[in-house]
Write a protein that holds these residues in place. Structure first.
Motif, PDB file in Angstrom:
ATOM      1  N   MET A 127       0.847  -1.202   0.000  1.00  0.00           N
ATOM      2  CA  MET A 127       0.000   0.000   0.000  1.00  0.00           C
ATOM      3  C   MET A 127       0.881   1.250   0.000  1.00  0.00           C
ATOM      4  SD  MET A 127      -2.961   0.995  -0.181  1.00  0.00           S
ATOM      5  CE  MET A 127      -2.997   2.684  -0.643  1.00  0.00           C
ATOM      6  N   ALA A 128       1.018   1.860  -1.166  1.00  0.00           N
ATOM      7  CA  ALA A 128       1.950   2.990  -1.301  1.00  0.00           C
ATOM      8  C   ALA A 128       1.358   4.248  -0.675  1.00  0.00           C
ATOM      9  CB  ALA A 128       2.258   3.233  -2.768  1.00  0.00           C
ATOM     10  N   VAL A 129       2.255   5.107  -0.217  1.00  0.00           N
ATOM     11  CA  VAL A 129       1.821   6.366   0.394  1.00  0.00           C
ATOM     12  C   VAL A 129       1.691   7.425  -0.690  1.00  0.00           C
ATOM     13  CG1 VAL A 129       2.454   8.150   2.049  1.00  0.00           C
ATOM     14  CG2 VAL A 129       2.994   5.781   2.553  1.00  0.00           C
ATOM     15  N   LEU A 170       5.433   8.392  -2.491  1.00  0.00           N
ATOM     16  CA  LEU A 170       6.399   8.879  -1.509  1.00  0.00           C
ATOM     17  C   LEU A 170       7.105   7.711  -0.829  1.00  0.00           C
ATOM     18  CD1 LEU A 170       4.671  11.932   0.185  1.00  0.00           C
ATOM     19  CD2 LEU A 170       6.607  11.910  -1.337  1.00  0.00           C
ATOM     20  N   LEU A 171       6.302   6.727  -0.390  1.00  0.00           N
ATOM     21  CA  LEU A 171       6.884   5.537   0.222  1.00  0.00           C
ATOM     22  C   LEU A 171       6.225   4.323  -0.402  1.00  0.00           C
ATOM     23  CD1 LEU A 171       6.806   6.602   3.991  1.00  0.00           C
ATOM     24  CD2 LEU A 171       8.837   6.330   2.580  1.00  0.00           C
ATOM     25  N   GLU A 172       6.997   3.220  -0.605  1.00  0.00           N
ATOM     26  CA  GLU A 172       6.460   2.049  -1.295  1.00  0.00           C
ATOM     27  C   GLU A 172       5.416   1.342  -0.451  1.00  0.00           C
ATOM     28  OE1 GLU A 172       9.468  -0.171  -3.079  1.00  0.00           O
ATOM     29  OE2 GLU A 172       8.098  -1.575  -4.057  1.00  0.00           O
ATOM     30  N   ASN A 173       5.741   1.168   0.830  1.00  0.00           N
ATOM     31  CA  ASN A 173       4.769   0.561   1.743  1.00  0.00           C
ATOM     32  C   ASN A 173       4.323   1.633   2.706  1.00  0.00           C
ATOM     33  OD1 ASN A 173       5.434  -1.961   0.559  1.00  0.00           O
ATOM     34  ND2 ASN A 173       7.307  -1.922   1.775  1.00  0.00           N
ATOM     35  N   MET A 196       4.602   2.543   8.748  1.00  0.00           N
ATOM     36  CA  MET A 196       5.034   1.591   9.786  1.00  0.00           C
ATOM     37  C   MET A 196       5.910   0.514   9.187  1.00  0.00           C
ATOM     38  SD  MET A 196       3.840   2.812  12.466  1.00  0.00           S
ATOM     39  CE  MET A 196       4.244   1.505  13.592  1.00  0.00           C
ATOM     40  N   GLU A 197       5.466  -0.042   8.008  1.00  0.00           N
ATOM     41  CA  GLU A 197       6.236  -1.136   7.391  1.00  0.00           C
ATOM     42  C   GLU A 197       7.611  -0.661   6.972  1.00  0.00           C
ATOM     43  OE1 GLU A 197       2.622  -3.413   5.161  1.00  0.00           O
ATOM     44  OE2 GLU A 197       4.667  -3.673   4.388  1.00  0.00           O
TER      45      GLU A 197
END
Lengths: 366, 342
Positions: free
Chosen positions: A1-3, A307-310, A313-314
């Motif tokens: 779940m990408a940000v 922005l972030l791949e996961n 938290m992950e």
């Protein structure tokens, strides 16, 4: 779940690269502005170094100068990278550098924020430094023949004239110190000797102030001597007279002056910080979208940027695990009692690629 | 025999056009600078108009502003012409105006020269105005309750502090005027009455100066009163004391400041004149090299450029004959009128 996932077509990627190139060059200019603001603050503080006691106030302009220079360098590199990003072949040159660059810039923006906050916190130290410095300067006002203090009289006079102030807190500070040197006092006169004896410390005190305290807006010629004696001057009452001398104390005036400069600089640094952060976000989107384009293989296709791949938290968890495994590899294994000849299987997990299957042992040709 | 003939091929023409375009834009920037200098000078004159008796002449700064704007306009037009000169279709529309433009540039250079001379000559009038203004300023120092002169004291104090000067010629000018208002003099005091009676005009004169004459660099606290009386102060000799109060007169100090500004502006205008002349010469070369091309459509050919079509003497002789014929055509023919009546 990408940000914050965003889809990019080829044209929008190119437009983003061009826009980021221009923004990076604007950031170079703002970095230069920060550098010059640091130099300006340093010059202003050094101009009045005689009136300030040695305190750690030099770290603020030094930090601004350093931050300005690093910002120029980083944004120059960023501009070069974004310029090359339009062409996917040129992007391959930067592929390995761009992620460390983004991480480094992200931590650098924290430095910028710290710099901005320091501008606002310098107030207290500056006040203390000015208080002690001005008291000392007024005490040494008369020592125009002592090496190292010859020009203190001139500095204090110019300060009071230029900033339109008198004394530390007010003009009464001058009543408590001897500001006329003994060289210019006629010791043979009875009045002079009486005045010396009239106080415990044997100082020539009087209710007079130096000429630099005179207010130019006064309608009457300046009354410098016998200020508290109403009968010594015609039509004069010192309690109601406001225009004769400068009423403000120099510490307050200088503090206001420097606080004003620092607040303006702090605001500029905050605005620059926000700008840098937005440019960094754009560069991150560009990097991820180009990475995905290369994965898909077709340079003209659509790709996703994030922005972030996961999720946050992950990502934090995976990064912590990487750091932990790095630390474990570096530790010396004490189970073998320090004897390097004993073979102890390594506790490091060897990573054999995405499916984690160790290669088959090759059989020797018989 | 053309004057200063130079051969041009395509590359040289292109280089000339590009170089000239940059020079014209540099001249536009100089024009903007000149405009700014004019505004600055005007502001400086206004700031101290009180010590100049409010009748200073603003001719020079106004001219500078005008000339700066003209320079911007003319040079921007020149830059446009150079930019279009390499494209024959665009150049045709400017071709007819160019002779007039060159004459206008010549006239503008002459105007610049006149303004530069004015900058140097007007310094005399500034000197005279300062002398008059400061003398009145010192006389009206005490009139802080008279409308129109309320701020003379403040202006004069600020001038003396800022320019490090005292009085008109020197500090003794303060000894000849009453600079303390009668409102602050105790008329019942005998000392005061004696002083007022001691001179013909009944003025309260004393050998003192205002506090703004004090020099901060003096090692001792400022001595303002009884300046010529050595015994009034311990260890004081007024003849040898140099650091106590400012020794320079304000007229000299202010004049050197303003003459510095005006001389710098004059020299700057001379530099602009040189730049403009170079621009004009370059443009003349460009125009003539484009005109002497054998075939205007074929760009890649050689052509010649020159400054004057004939030699210098012949051009002047031609000009003189032209002016004479113009003069003669304006004269009424005296011999014809009696015949016309019969």
């Amino acid at each position: 779940m990408a940000v914050l996932r965003v889809k990019f077509t080829k044209t929008s990627r190119d437009k983003l690269a061009q826009l980021l190139w221009i923004l990076n060059w604007i950031s170079v200019v703002t970095g230069a502005i920060l550098f010059s603001l640091g130099i300006f603050l340093k010059v202003e503080i050094n101009k009045r170094a005689e009136l300030m006691v040695e305190r750690d106030i030099q770290y603020v302009p030094n930090m601004l100068v350093a931050v300005g220079l690093i910002a120029c360098a980083i944004n120059f590199l960023g501009g070069k990278i974004c310029y090359d990003c339009v062409d996917t072949t040129k992007f391959l040159r930067w592929k390995l550098i761009i992620l460390p660059y983004i991480i480094f810039t992200f931590f650098f923006t924290f430095c910028m924020l710290v710099g901005a906050l320091m501008c606002y916190t310098m107030h207290g130290e500056l006040e203390e430094s000015l208080n002690v410095g001005l008291t000392e300067a007024m005490r040494f006002y008369k020592d125009t023949d002592t090496p190292g203090r010859c020009f203190l009289k001139r500095t204090v006079d110019m300060l009071q004239i230029h900033f339109q102030c008198c004394g530390n807190n007010g003009y009464r500070d001058w009543f408590q110190i001897q500001w006329i040197s003994n060289r210019y006092l006629d010791m043979s006169q009875k009045e002079v000797v009486d005045r010396f004896r009239s106080n415990v410390e044997g100082k020539y005190l009087m209710d007079g102030v130096p000429f630099s305290c005179c207010n130019i807006n006064s309608p009457r010629p300046c009354i410098q001597q016998q200020i508290t004696n109403n009968s010594a001057h015609f039509n004069y009452e010192h309690q109601t007279e406001e225009l004769n001398l400068w009423m403000k104390g120099c510490r307050q005036v200088l503090l206001e002056y420097y606080t004003h400069i620092m607040q303006s600089i702090g605001l500029t640094v905050l605005i620059t910080w926000l700008f840098e952060l937005s440019v960094l976000t754009g560069v991150r989107y560009l990097q991820t979208s180009l990475k995905n384009v290369l994965k898909q293989g077709d340079p003209d296709s659509e790709s996703d940027g994030w922005l972030l791949e996961n999720s946050l938290m992950e990502t934090a968890r995976t990064n912590l695990n990487i750091i932990k495994s790095l630390c474990k590899c570096n530790q010396i294994d004490t189970a073998s009692n320090g004897d390097p000849n004993i073979n102890v299987p390594s506790t490091c997990k060897a990573l054999y690629g995405p499916d984690n299957v160790p290669p088959k042992a090759t059989t020797e040709a018989s | 025999m053309p004057f200063m003939l130079v051969k041009f091929n395509l590359q040289k023409r292109v280089k000339l056009a590009q170089g000239l375009w940059m020079l014209y834009w540099l001249s536009v920037i100089m024009g903007i600078l000149l405009f700014g200098l004019g505004i600055f000078f005007k502001v400086e004159l206004r700031k101290r108009s009180e010590v100049m008796d409010n009748n200073e002449s603003h001719l020079v700064p106004n001219l500078l502003v005008l000339v700066g704007l003209l320079a911007c306009g003319l040079n921007a037009f020149g830059g446009k012409v150079c930019h279009d000169s390499l494209d024959p279709s665009k150049f045709i529309k400017w071709k007819s105006m160019l002779k007039a433009y060159l004459l206008l540039s010549c006239g503008f250079n002459a105007l610049l020269l006149a303004v530069s001379l004015l900058c140097f000559i007007m310094q005399f009038s500034v000197y005279l105005i300062l002398a008059e203004g400061l003398r009145n300023g010192i006389r009206f120092y005490k009139d802080t309750d008279t409308p129109g002169r309320c701020f003379m004291k403040r202006t004069l104090d600020m001038t003396q502090i800022e320019f490090r000067c005292c009085g008109n010629n020197n500090f003794r000018d303060w000894f000849e005027v009453q600079w303390i208002s009668n409102r602050y003099l105790d008329m019942s005091n005998d000392v005061v009455k004696d002083r007022l009676l001691s001179n013909v005009e009944g003025k309260y004169l004393m050998d003192s100066v205002p506090f703004s004459c004090c020099n901060p660099a003096s090692p001792r606290p400022c001595i303002q009163h009884h300046l010529t009386n050595n015994s009034a102060h311990y260890d004081y000799d007024h003849r040898s004391e140099q650091l106590n109060i400012w020794t320079q007169g304000c007229r000299e100090a202010l004049f050197s400041y303003y003459s510095g500004i005006m001389s710098s502006i004059g020299i700057f205008i001379l530099l602009i004149i040189i730049l403009e002349s170079v621009d004009m010469a370059g443009l003349k070369y460009l125009i003539t090299s484009l005109e002497t091309m054998t075939d205007p459509e074929v760009q890649d050919c050689e052509s010649e450029g020159f400054l004057l079509e004939k030699g210098v003497k012949e051009t002047f002789a031609d000009l003189l004959t032209k002016i004479k014929t113009l003069g003669r055509s304006n004269q009424v023919e005296g011999g014809d009128t009696p015949e016309a009546n019969t």
